[in-house]
Design an enzyme around this catalytic site. Structure first.
Site, PDB file in Angstrom:
ATOM      1  N   TRP A  99       6.021   6.028  -8.875  1.00  0.00           N
ATOM      2  CA  TRP A  99       5.330   7.276  -8.550  1.00  0.00           C
ATOM      3  C   TRP A  99       4.181   7.566  -9.508  1.00  0.00           C
ATOM      4  O   TRP A  99       3.094   7.974  -9.087  1.00  0.00           O
ATOM      5  CB  TRP A  99       6.310   8.452  -8.467  1.00  0.00           C
ATOM      6  CG  TRP A  99       7.171   8.335  -7.244  1.00  0.00           C
ATOM      7  CD1 TRP A  99       8.515   8.126  -7.192  1.00  0.00           C
ATOM      8  CD2 TRP A  99       6.728   8.351  -5.873  1.00  0.00           C
ATOM      9  NE1 TRP A  99       8.935   8.032  -5.883  1.00  0.00           N
ATOM     10  CE2 TRP A  99       7.869   8.166  -5.061  1.00  0.00           C
ATOM     11  CE3 TRP A  99       5.475   8.510  -5.253  1.00  0.00           C
ATOM     12  CZ2 TRP A  99       7.793   8.140  -3.658  1.00  0.00           C
ATOM     13  CZ3 TRP A  99       5.402   8.475  -3.855  1.00  0.00           C
ATOM     14  CH2 TRP A  99       6.552   8.295  -3.085  1.00  0.00           C
TER      15      TRP A  99
ATOM     16  N   ASP B 226       4.875  15.571 -12.873  1.00  0.00           N
ATOM     17  CA  ASP B 226       5.461  15.388 -11.547  1.00  0.00           C
ATOM     18  C   ASP B 226       6.976  15.478 -11.713  1.00  0.00           C
ATOM     19  O   ASP B 226       7.598  14.586 -12.284  1.00  0.00           O
ATOM     20  CB  ASP B 226       5.049  14.004 -11.006  1.00  0.00           C
ATOM     21  CG  ASP B 226       5.658  13.717  -9.630  1.00  0.00           C
ATOM     22  OD1 ASP B 226       6.466  14.529  -9.134  1.00  0.00           O
ATOM     23  OD2 ASP B 226       5.313  12.659  -9.056  1.00  0.00           O
TER      24      ASP B 226
ATOM     25  N   LYS C 209      13.561  16.728  -2.433  1.00  0.00           N
ATOM     26  CA  LYS C 209      14.585  16.076  -3.250  1.00  0.00           C
ATOM     27  C   LYS C 209      15.547  17.102  -3.845  1.00  0.00           C
ATOM     28  O   LYS C 209      16.717  17.089  -3.541  1.00  0.00           O
ATOM     29  CB  LYS C 209      13.941  15.226  -4.338  1.00  0.00           C
ATOM     30  CG  LYS C 209      13.515  13.881  -3.778  1.00  0.00           C
ATOM     31  CD  LYS C 209      12.154  13.447  -4.167  1.00  0.00           C
ATOM     32  CE  LYS C 209      11.735  12.225  -3.372  1.00  0.00           C
ATOM     33  NZ  LYS C 209      10.353  11.858  -3.639  1.00  0.00           N
TER      34      LYS C 209
HETATM   35  C1  PLP Z   1       9.182  11.464  -3.671  1.00  0.00           C
HETATM   36  C2  PLP Z   1       8.266  11.541  -4.822  1.00  0.00           C
HETATM   37  C3  PLP Z   1       6.883  11.701  -4.650  1.00  0.00           C
HETATM   38  C4  PLP Z   1       6.207  11.747  -3.290  1.00  0.00           C
HETATM   39  O1  PLP Z   1       6.548  12.884  -2.606  1.00  0.00           O
HETATM   40  P1  PLP Z   1       5.905  13.220  -1.156  1.00  0.00           P
HETATM   41  O2  PLP Z   1       6.342  14.634  -0.999  1.00  0.00           O
HETATM   42  O3  PLP Z   1       6.534  12.279  -0.181  1.00  0.00           O
HETATM   43  O4  PLP Z   1       4.452  13.055  -1.229  1.00  0.00           O
HETATM   44  C5  PLP Z   1       6.092  11.795  -5.784  1.00  0.00           C
HETATM   45  N1  PLP Z   1       6.627  11.744  -7.014  1.00  0.00           N
HETATM   46  C6  PLP Z   1       7.956  11.578  -7.217  1.00  0.00           C
HETATM   47  C7  PLP Z   1       8.486  11.525  -8.618  1.00  0.00           C
HETATM   48  C8  PLP Z   1       8.805  11.467  -6.129  1.00  0.00           C
HETATM   49  O5  PLP Z   1      10.123  11.312  -6.324  1.00  0.00           O
END
Ligand code: PLP
Length: 360
Positions: free
Chosen positions: A102, A172, A196
């Site tokens: 990511w 993030d 998540k």
């Molecule tokens: C799932 C995830 C993303 C991407 O998320 P989307 O909502 O599908 O764009 C980005 N960073 C991390 C750490 C993730 O787990």
């Protein structure tokens, strides 16, 4: 009705109590004779829901007054572009940490809109540990330092918050927001896709310090501009109302369980149970250094990869689902977010011990 043990990386488990409440309210929210998703986002009722959701998130994360909370769309992936567009000039340096899939995707986008430099990477240590504070040497004029607190695919997690002095820290937290206590004031900005550890897909939460607003590059599309969303209380256009509402129910659920500190204790216990069964055997393995093991995403391998398919099939028969590792790394991965009950982890741990006895 049976609810399976869902270890999906995302979208994933939502607390059963939350879904039951949403079901009870679905046709007739608050005796209004219509569903929450049938209401105008400008109605008093929906604005009430939206504001309560924000207040509860502020309580859960102890978000200081000088931070705005935005409820956006486009996923965490849109943030990869929005961050440089809003926080840096096109000719300005930005700093990134590379620790897995990511953060690497964020780097590809960041490079398009800023003079990006990867200041430290976990590649040299085979993604088994995160870069240390002493490696994070930042030029004073960088716009921000970006990193992913928890790499969802690799199961690699920071056990410290980088110290960046005056340089804003951008995190993030898509896969570990609300899983453990954090000090929001250490960050310039935090963001997370909801699917998540918050609620349903379609919502992205951004927590941003006010002084970082209003510096977007001229080319920034309106919908990518934090200031516009902030000024309009995230209602510059139609927000994802149902996802916003449902996330609010998850926040209420979390508060009723004692908030982030209380869920962190449970999360650490769940993760410990899982890593213990992995470490106690030569049959399963996870090679991340102890301090950087994720408490949300637990990847593991079986010593003989030929057994992977059997493992997944037998697990599914025991109602333990979505345990297949990301295609980039193979093996298995158990995502054990807040909404995955400890009983589900107990069931998985028991299954893994049984499977080892019959196939080891
Ligand atoms: C799932 C995830 C993303 C991407 O998320 P989307 O909502 O599908 O764009 C980005 N960073 C991390 C750490 C993730 O787990």
């Amino acid at each position: 009705m049976i609810r399976k043990h869902n270890f999906s990386a995302g979208p994933t488990a939502i607390p059963t109590e939350v879904l039951e409440r949403a079901q009870a309210e679905l046709l007739n929210w608050n005796k209004r004779g219509l569903s929450i998703m049938e209401m105008s986002h400008r109605s008093k009722d929906f604005i009430g829901v939206a504001q309560k959701t924000e207040r509860d998130l502020r309580t859960l994360l102890k978000i200081p007054e000088n931070y705005k909370v935005l409820f956006l769309q486009g996923g965490a992936t849109s943030q990869f572009g929005m961050i440089p567009l809003n926080l840096a000039r096109a000719d300005q340096a930005t700093a990134y940490l590379e620790t897995g899939m990511w953060s690497s995707k964020a780097i590809v986008e960041g490079r398009r809109y800023s003079q990006l430099k990867v200041v430290a990477s976990a590649a040299g240590r085979d993604y088994r540990s995160v870069p240390s504070q002493s490696e994070l040497i930042l030029a004073a004029d960088v716009a921000y330092l970006h990193y992913a607190t928890n790499e969802t695919v690799g199961g690699l997690s920071f056990d410290y918050v980088p110290q960046t002095g005056q340089v804003p820290l951008v995190a993030d937290m898509s896969s570990d927001i609300l899983s453990r206590e954090i000090d929001v004031s250490s960050f310039g900005m935090i963001y997370a896709g909801a699917q998540k550890n918050i609620g349903p897909a379609g919502l992205t939460v951004v927590i941003i310090r006010e002084d970082l607003l209003g510096k977007a590059q001229a080319m920034t599309p309106k919908m990518y501009n934090y200031k516009i969303h902030s000024d309009a209380e995230s209602m510059s256009n139609t927000p994802p109302t149902f996802a916003w509402y449902l996330s609010g129910l998850v926040f209420e659920w979390l508060l009723a369980r004692g908030g982030v500190a209380a869920i962190e204790v449970i999360n650490r216990r769940k993760a410990k149970k899982l890593y213990s069964v992995i470490d106690a055997s030569d049959f399963y393995s996870n090679n991340i250094v102890l301090a950087n093991r994720s408490i949300m995403n637990v990847p593991f391998n079986i010593h003989d990869a030929a057994l992977d398919a059997v493992f997944l099939e037998k697990a599914a028969q025991a109602d333990l689902i979505n345990l297949k590792g990301h295609k980039a790394v193979g093996g298995m991965r158990a995502s054990i977010y807040n909404a995955v009950a400890e009983e589900s982890v107990d069931a998985l741990v028991e299954f893994m011990a049984d499977f080892e006895r019959s196939h080891g």
